[in-house]
Scaffold this active site. Sequence first.
Site: not given
Ligand code: XBP
Ligand code: MG
Length: 256
Positions: A10, A12, A54-55, A57, A84, A124, A130
């Site tokens: 993963d 983030d 992100g979108k 969210r 976004h 991810t 990113n």
């Molecule tokens: C975490 C997420 C991502 C980030 C924001 O990703 O849920 O949406 O918070 O990135 P991971 P974007 O699966 O790596 O933990 O705005 O590009 O979605």
């Molecule tokens: Mg994560």
Amino acid sequence: MAALKALLFDVDGTLADTERDGHRVAFNAAFQGAGLPWRWDEALYGELLAVAGGKERIHYFIAHYSGAADLHGADLDAAVKALHRHKTDHYLALLKRGGVALRPGVARLVRSAREAGLRLAIATTTTTANVIELLENCLAPGASSWFEVIAAGDDVSAKKPDPAIYRYALERLALPPTTCIALEDSDNGLKAALGAGLTTLVTVTDYTRQQDFSGAALVVDQLGEPQMPCTVLQGESYGHAYVDLALLQRLVSGSP
Ligand code: XBP
Ligand code: MG
């Protein structure tokens, strides 16, 4: 005993602690740039993190925090996509400025996996751009090519906790889940990895520490380093003071 063949990371919260001071700051910069009065403070963002993507969210925020009126009737989907895109631009600029660092043990584990001939993949929810920027900027120039598969963002329509992104990565690796391990930071990510049949190790963050990690093979505070042992929060580390390939192999084989 199934021999470990690949590590699926993963991004983030796992490779780097990117949410509070990275993505959240970028979202707020995009809102400000669009003249919107929205500001996601640390506490609100912690709640919004329950929604991966992100979108998605932003849509959730609009639906649940009455943000729609601020868009003055604009086409909702187009407005969210534009916001976004700008957020991603701000986040990439933040990465380029060196605003994010890898978590302890990540570079060590990735390099040792490469040296041992293990295959590397990313699974991810964040945007592909990113991921590439983070790997190139924070791990090493060219490091994005170390990952045979980068499964990210809109590669799948159903985001975590749906297992789609992990199933997609396994399909592209052409490996059964029994020979792989997932490394995650959140309950959404754990559910996604378990749903794809993967043994999963969790390294918590401040945002995820209190979440339910039932089913995880091991939960630690961080991967650790030889001079900086990790703390086991759930499960068995078989006497390993930090997370290394030998420990990951034991977790996959399940043998005590
Ligand atoms: C975490 C997420 C991502 C980030 C924001 O990703 O849920 O949406 O918070 O990135 P991971 P974007 O699966 O790596 O933990 O705005 O590009 O979605
Ligand atoms: Mg994560």
